[in-house]
Design a protein around this motif. Structure first.
Motif, PDB file in Angstrom:
ATOM      1  N   HIS A   3       0.830  -1.203   0.000  1.00 27.12           N
ATOM      2  CA  HIS A   3       0.000   0.000   0.000  1.00 27.12           C
ATOM      3  C   HIS A   3       0.867   1.256   0.000  1.00 27.12           C
ATOM      4  O   HIS A   3       0.538   2.254  -0.670  1.00 27.12           O
ATOM      5  CB  HIS A   3      -0.904   0.011   1.237  1.00 27.12           C
ATOM      6  CG  HIS A   3      -2.166  -0.766   1.051  1.00 27.12           C
ATOM      7  ND1 HIS A   3      -2.833  -1.377   2.094  1.00 27.12           N
ATOM      8  CD2 HIS A   3      -2.903  -1.050  -0.063  1.00 27.12           C
ATOM      9  CE1 HIS A   3      -3.911  -1.985   1.636  1.00 27.12           C
ATOM     10  NE2 HIS A   3      -3.982  -1.800   0.334  1.00 27.12           N
ATOM     11  N   ALA A   4       1.979   1.217   0.740  1.00 29.32           N
ATOM     12  CA  ALA A   4       2.871   2.381   0.779  1.00 29.32           C
ATOM     13  C   ALA A   4       3.566   2.598  -0.558  1.00 29.32           C
ATOM     14  O   ALA A   4       3.856   3.741  -0.933  1.00 29.32           O
ATOM     15  CB  ALA A   4       3.907   2.198   1.884  1.00 29.32           C
ATOM     16  N   LEU A   5       3.828   1.509  -1.298  1.00 35.78           N
ATOM     17  CA  LEU A   5       4.495   1.632  -2.590  1.00 35.78           C
ATOM     18  C   LEU A   5       3.545   2.047  -3.702  1.00 35.78           C
ATOM     19  O   LEU A   5       3.986   2.537  -4.745  1.00 35.78           O
ATOM     20  CB  LEU A   5       5.166   0.302  -2.964  1.00 35.78           C
ATOM     21  CG  LEU A   5       6.307  -0.168  -2.049  1.00 35.78           C
ATOM     22  CD1 LEU A   5       6.795  -1.535  -2.488  1.00 35.78           C
ATOM     23  CD2 LEU A   5       7.451   0.841  -2.060  1.00 35.78           C
ATOM     24  N   GLU A   6       2.244   1.841  -3.497  1.00 38.75           N
ATOM     25  CA  GLU A   6       1.272   2.191  -4.532  1.00 38.75           C
ATOM     26  C   GLU A   6       1.121   3.698  -4.659  1.00 38.75           C
ATOM     27  O   GLU A   6       1.405   4.456  -3.728  1.00 38.75           O
ATOM     28  CB  GLU A   6      -0.090   1.560  -4.211  1.00 38.75           C
ATOM     29  CG  GLU A   6      -0.207   0.122  -4.678  1.00 38.75           C
ATOM     30  CD  GLU A   6      -1.638  -0.347  -4.562  1.00 38.75           C
ATOM     31  OE1 GLU A   6      -2.088  -1.045  -5.471  1.00 38.75           O
ATOM     32  OE2 GLU A   6      -2.304  -0.018  -3.576  1.00 38.75           O
ATOM     33  N   LYS A  52       1.613  -5.766  -7.793  1.00 40.43           N
ATOM     34  CA  LYS A  52       1.119  -5.170  -6.555  1.00 40.43           C
ATOM     35  C   LYS A  52      -0.344  -5.531  -6.319  1.00 40.43           C
ATOM     36  O   LYS A  52      -0.730  -5.975  -5.225  1.00 40.43           O
ATOM     37  CB  LYS A  52       1.289  -3.654  -6.609  1.00 40.43           C
ATOM     38  CG  LYS A  52       2.734  -3.184  -6.665  1.00 40.43           C
ATOM     39  CD  LYS A  52       2.796  -1.672  -6.798  1.00 40.43           C
ATOM     40  CE  LYS A  52       4.236  -1.194  -6.961  1.00 40.43           C
ATOM     41  NZ  LYS A  52       4.311   0.278  -7.135  1.00 40.43           N
ATOM     42  N   ARG A  53      -1.157  -5.347  -7.366  1.00 47.19           N
ATOM     43  CA  ARG A  53      -2.577  -5.698  -7.238  1.00 47.19           C
ATOM     44  C   ARG A  53      -2.755  -7.184  -7.001  1.00 47.19           C
ATOM     45  O   ARG A  53      -3.604  -7.609  -6.204  1.00 47.19           O
ATOM     46  CB  ARG A  53      -3.337  -5.265  -8.493  1.00 47.19           C
ATOM     47  CG  ARG A  53      -3.425  -3.756  -8.689  1.00 47.19           C
ATOM     48  CD  ARG A  53      -4.144  -3.446  -9.974  1.00 47.19           C
ATOM     49  NE  ARG A  53      -5.469  -4.031  -9.992  1.00 47.19           N
ATOM     50  CZ  ARG A  53      -6.170  -4.282 -11.092  1.00 47.19           C
ATOM     51  NH1 ARG A  53      -5.648  -3.994 -12.269  1.00 47.19           N
ATOM     52  NH2 ARG A  53      -7.370  -4.804 -11.030  1.00 47.19           N
ATOM     53  N   ARG A  54      -1.964  -7.997  -7.689  1.00 45.99           N
ATOM     54  CA  ARG A  54      -2.065  -9.441  -7.519  1.00 45.99           C
ATOM     55  C   ARG A  54      -1.704  -9.850  -6.098  1.00 45.99           C
ATOM     56  O   ARG A  54      -2.391 -10.674  -5.472  1.00 45.99           O
ATOM     57  CB  ARG A  54      -1.142 -10.123  -8.523  1.00 45.99           C
ATOM     58  CG  ARG A  54      -1.348 -11.630  -8.635  1.00 45.99           C
ATOM     59  CD  ARG A  54      -0.287 -12.238  -9.538  1.00 45.99           C
ATOM     60  NE  ARG A  54      -0.174 -11.511 -10.796  1.00 45.99           N
ATOM     61  CZ  ARG A  54       0.844 -11.658 -11.630  1.00 45.99           C
ATOM     62  NH1 ARG A  54       1.851 -12.455 -11.313  1.00 45.99           N
ATOM     63  NH2 ARG A  54       0.874 -10.982 -12.762  1.00 45.99           N
ATOM     64  N   ALA A  55      -0.635  -9.267  -5.567  1.00 44.17           N
ATOM     65  CA  ALA A  55      -0.221  -9.607  -4.206  1.00 44.17           C
ATOM     66  C   ALA A  55      -1.260  -9.156  -3.188  1.00 44.17           C
ATOM     67  O   ALA A  55      -1.551  -9.878  -2.215  1.00 44.17           O
ATOM     68  CB  ALA A  55       1.133  -8.964  -3.908  1.00 44.17           C
ATOM     69  N   LEU A  56      -1.847  -7.976  -3.380  1.00 43.19           N
ATOM     70  CA  LEU A  56      -2.877  -7.502  -2.461  1.00 43.19           C
ATOM     71  C   LEU A  56      -4.090  -8.418  -2.469  1.00 43.19           C
ATOM     72  O   LEU A  56      -4.672  -8.704  -1.406  1.00 43.19           O
ATOM     73  CB  LEU A  56      -3.285  -6.076  -2.831  1.00 43.19           C
ATOM     74  CG  LEU A  56      -2.326  -4.951  -2.429  1.00 43.19           C
ATOM     75  CD1 LEU A  56      -2.828  -3.617  -2.957  1.00 43.19           C
ATOM     76  CD2 LEU A  56      -2.181  -4.897  -0.915  1.00 43.19           C
ATOM     77  N   ARG A  57      -4.473  -8.874  -3.649  1.00 36.70           N
ATOM     78  CA  ARG A  57      -5.629  -9.774  -3.719  1.00 36.70           C
ATOM     79  C   ARG A  57      -5.319 -11.125  -3.079  1.00 36.70           C
ATOM     80  O   ARG A  57      -6.164 -11.697  -2.373  1.00 36.70           O
ATOM     81  CB  ARG A  57      -6.042  -9.964  -5.179  1.00 36.70           C
ATOM     82  CG  ARG A  57      -6.739  -8.755  -5.779  1.00 36.70           C
ATOM     83  CD  ARG A  57      -7.477  -9.123  -7.048  1.00 36.70           C
ATOM     84  NE  ARG A  57      -8.331  -8.057  -7.521  1.00 36.70           N
ATOM     85  CZ  ARG A  57      -9.277  -8.216  -8.429  1.00 36.70           C
ATOM     86  NH1 ARG A  57      -9.471  -9.404  -8.963  1.00 36.70           N
ATOM     87  NH2 ARG A  57     -10.014  -7.203  -8.812  1.00 36.70           N
ATOM     88  N   GLU A  58      -4.132 -11.644  -3.316  1.00 35.59           N
ATOM     89  CA  GLU A  58      -3.746 -12.917  -2.707  1.00 35.59           C
ATOM     90  C   GLU A  58      -3.756 -12.804  -1.178  1.00 35.59           C
ATOM     91  O   GLU A  58      -4.303 -13.670  -0.476  1.00 35.59           O
ATOM     92  CB  GLU A  58      -2.353 -13.337  -3.188  1.00 35.59           C
ATOM     93  CG  GLU A  58      -2.210 -13.532  -4.687  1.00 35.59           C
ATOM     94  CD  GLU A  58      -2.757 -14.863  -5.177  1.00 35.59           C
ATOM     95  OE1 GLU A  58      -3.379 -15.580  -4.376  1.00 35.59           O
ATOM     96  OE2 GLU A  58      -2.564 -15.175  -6.364  1.00 35.59           O
ATOM     97  N   ILE A  59      -3.148 -11.740  -0.665  1.00 37.08           N
ATOM     98  CA  ILE A  59      -3.069 -11.559   0.784  1.00 37.08           C
ATOM     99  C   ILE A  59      -4.458 -11.350   1.381  1.00 37.08           C
ATOM    100  O   ILE A  59      -4.799 -11.943   2.418  1.00 37.08           O
ATOM    101  CB  ILE A  59      -2.143 -10.369   1.103  1.00 37.08           C
ATOM    102  CG1 ILE A  59      -0.704 -10.700   0.708  1.00 37.08           C
ATOM    103  CG2 ILE A  59      -2.212 -10.008   2.579  1.00 37.08           C
ATOM    104  CD1 ILE A  59       0.243  -9.518   0.775  1.00 37.08           C
ATOM    105  N   SER A  60      -5.279 -10.517   0.744  1.00 33.99           N
ATOM    106  CA  SER A  60      -6.615 -10.244   1.264  1.00 33.99           C
ATOM    107  C   SER A  60      -7.458 -11.507   1.320  1.00 33.99           C
ATOM    108  O   SER A  60      -8.134 -11.765   2.324  1.00 33.99           O
ATOM    109  CB  SER A  60      -7.308  -9.174   0.406  1.00 33.99           C
ATOM    110  OG  SER A  60      -6.571  -7.982   0.384  1.00 33.99           O
TER     111      SER A  60
END
Length: 575
Positions: free
Chosen positions: A373-376, A502-510
């Motif tokens: 989120h900080a890198l986005e 980034k989006r892929r990692a956020l979705r995987e983590i969520s």
């Protein structure tokens, strides 16, 4: 010109800083009118002051009701002779009848007036929170049915109030659940003050019901007294009572019948659902209270609302499903062994070991998500949103339940024997639970304040939907169906590859955290309470004290897991 004379006569004191040489044009006149409308309009100021006054008055009403009920409940605990449980029930029954009168008036009167509901808050009352109201409300109704049956069997030593109170509670739950399901999104525009007072009265009543559920351990003490009497008879000792309820419950124990045991066990099993129902209703009612008189402009209404799509995620659902399956096995093993007459020490070791493995994985995922989120470069959503503000408050407040119990456990373990295997596992579990709650809160709150990013391949999806409609219109044969399945598979692979990392990692983590929070919600909700059943903290703090701590922290912990699921789904959708 006449226009210039009007602009020069008695200028507003805000406008004196403008140079005199500046020519008066239409833009300046427009700006002055807009400035006066925003800052000098008495109508707008009166409207804002009336709203603040109404909120203040209704808040004071709720505060006084909560203080009065808390005084009754505290007097029952510390001076059970002057104020009895029946007195508290009578007070709460009066409050529930008043709330029922207001809810019925709102349903039949206020909401049906012309121009009563001109706006509806799209963020308020999502389907998962309204579904929780129905789910917990159904279990609470069943709980009251069990309580009525239990009191009816022991009618010779029970008060008739113990049958009347659950009956009123059932009607109150049904009416309130119907009201919240249909009107949780309302931004009511008529009868502001009366509606605010009604909502705050209902919030105060639910808070008092939750407080009573946290502190009322009557049936639990009856069961403890009955078990203690059986043990003393088995050991050949005379029964001895060391609590104020034991003398009363000695002559009011459940007879050795199946139906009474079912009512008693069902009441104990469903007890956390009632506290959960009260907390959920308070959160929905508070959002409705904030939305009274609110006017939603066009930029508050999302023109394109992101929808939930299971695309671009592989490892999150896979790891989460593994965690859920293992958790169900551990839960079933725990329920079979720990609820027996002699709980096995090994089952506690397995239970806490599962948590010790899962909690660090969840913490690492939340930390990585926060870093992403900080890198986005997505913009923050700074629009006024009462639902999101309440979500943040509830996440922080509900986390205090598990964090508080963890600190109590840490103190008890360090003061006794931290080198024991089971004690060291409980200590590690408590420390990891605190860290996991903090990291997950940071990840969710940061994600809720991000503006949704629409996927770039909307045109391709629309074309595919049009192709689907065309195929449906002219009929799909077997060959075309096979080609369509292949096209859908290729579309899924392409959408997965087109997503940025980034989006892929956020979705995987969520998604992984969603499944983990679901299993961590299921286990304590349906009867896995090792913090009360391992006996360590109960022997250190005493039965009554630890019972109050657990009944305060456990419902908040269950509510936190359920609320985290909703927040994580929002993060997943907006990723």
């Amino acid at each position: 010109m006449p226009g210039n004379k009007v602009s020069k006569q008695k200028p507003c004191h805000h406008c004196k800083s403008r140079p005199a040489s500046a020519p008066p044009d239409t833009s300046t006149i427009h700006y002055e009118k807009f400035w006066l409308y925003r800052h000098c309009s008495s109508v707008q100021q009166r409207d804002r002051q009336a709203q603040k006054a109404g909120q203040l008055f209704s808040g004071l009403l709720a505060m006084n009701v909560v203080f009065l009920g808390s005084a009754f409940i505290s007097s029952m605990i510390f001076n059970h002779v002057a104020i009895t449980l029946a007195d508290v029930w009578i007070l709460l029954s009066i409050l529930k009848v008043l709330c029922l009168c207001w809810i019925i008036y709102y349903l039949l009167g206020t909401s049906r007036q012309p121009h009563a509901v001109l706006y509806r808050d799209s963020h308020a009352g999502p389907i998962w929170i309204r579904g929780s109201v129905l789910l917990f409300g159904s279990f609470s109704i069943l709980l009251n049915v069990f309580q009525i049956g239990y009191s009816a069997i022991l009618i010779q030593c029970k008060s008739r109030v113990e049958i009347v109170f659950p009956s009123i509670e059932i009607f109150f739950i049904l009416t309130q659940a119907f009201f919240l399901w249909h009107h949780s999104k309302d931004c009511i525009q008529v009868q502001h003050n009366f509606t605010r007072c009604g909502l705050m009265l209902t919030i105060a009543t639910n808070l008092l019901l939750w407080l009573l559920a946290v502190t009322n351990d009557t049936i639990h003490m009856e069961i403890e007294s009955q078990l203690r009497e059986v043990e003393q008879r088995f050991e050949g000792k005379a029964p001895f009572s060391h609590c104020y309820l034991c003398n009363e419950t000695a002559s009011c124990t459940c007879p050795n019948t199946t139906i009474c045991k079912v009512f008693q066990k069902g009441y104990i099993l469903l007890y956390p659902f009632n506290t959960e129902y009260c907390l959920v209703c308070c959160s929905v009612l508070y959002v409705m209270w904030k939305n009274v008189g609110r006017r939603i402009s066009d930029h508050h209404v999302p023109h394109i609302k992101p929808t939930f799509k299971l695309q671009g995620v592989v490892f999150g659902p896979l790891l989460g499903t593994i965690a859920v399956i293992i958790g169900i096995c551990v839960f079933m093993m725990y329920q079979i062994q720990a609820t027996g007459s002699a709980p096995n020490r090994q089952v506690f070791v397995i239970y806490y070991s599962y948590y010790i493995v899962l909690l660090p994985l969840m913490s690492v995922g939340a930390v990585i998500g926060t870093i992403i989120h900080a890198l986005e470069k997505k913009e923050l959503d700074t629009l006024k949103n009462p639902t999101r503000s309440l979500d943040v408050i509830l996440l922080m407040g509900a986390a205090l339940g598990q964090i508080g119990m963890s600190y109590f456990s840490i103190v008890a373990i360090v003061a006794t024997d931290p080198r024991d295997l089971l004690n060291s596992l409980i200590l590690s579990h408590s420390v990891l639970l605190i860290f996991q709650n903090i990291t997950q809160n940071v990840f969710i709150i940061d994600g809720l304040h991000r503006q949704p990013l629409m996927p770039p391949d909307n045109d391709e999806e629309m074309k595919e939907e049009q192709n689907h409609e065309a195929y449906d219109q002219r009929g799909v044969n077997v060959l075309e169906l096979g080609q369509e399945i292949q096209k859908v598979s290729l579309s899924y692979i392409q959408s997965y590859s087109h997503l940025s990392w980034k989006r892929r990692a956020l979705r995987e983590i969520s998604f992984f955290l969603v499944l983990c929070n679901i299993i961590l919600w299921v286990m304590p909700t349906f009867g896995a309470h090792p913090v009360f059943e391992n006996g360590l903290e109960k022997s250190f703090y005493g039965y009554s004290t630890w019972f109050a701590i657990v009944n305060f922290g456990l419902p908040l912990g269950v509510f936190y897991r359920m609320h985290s699921v909703g927040g994580l789904l929002e993060v997943y959708i907006t990723a």
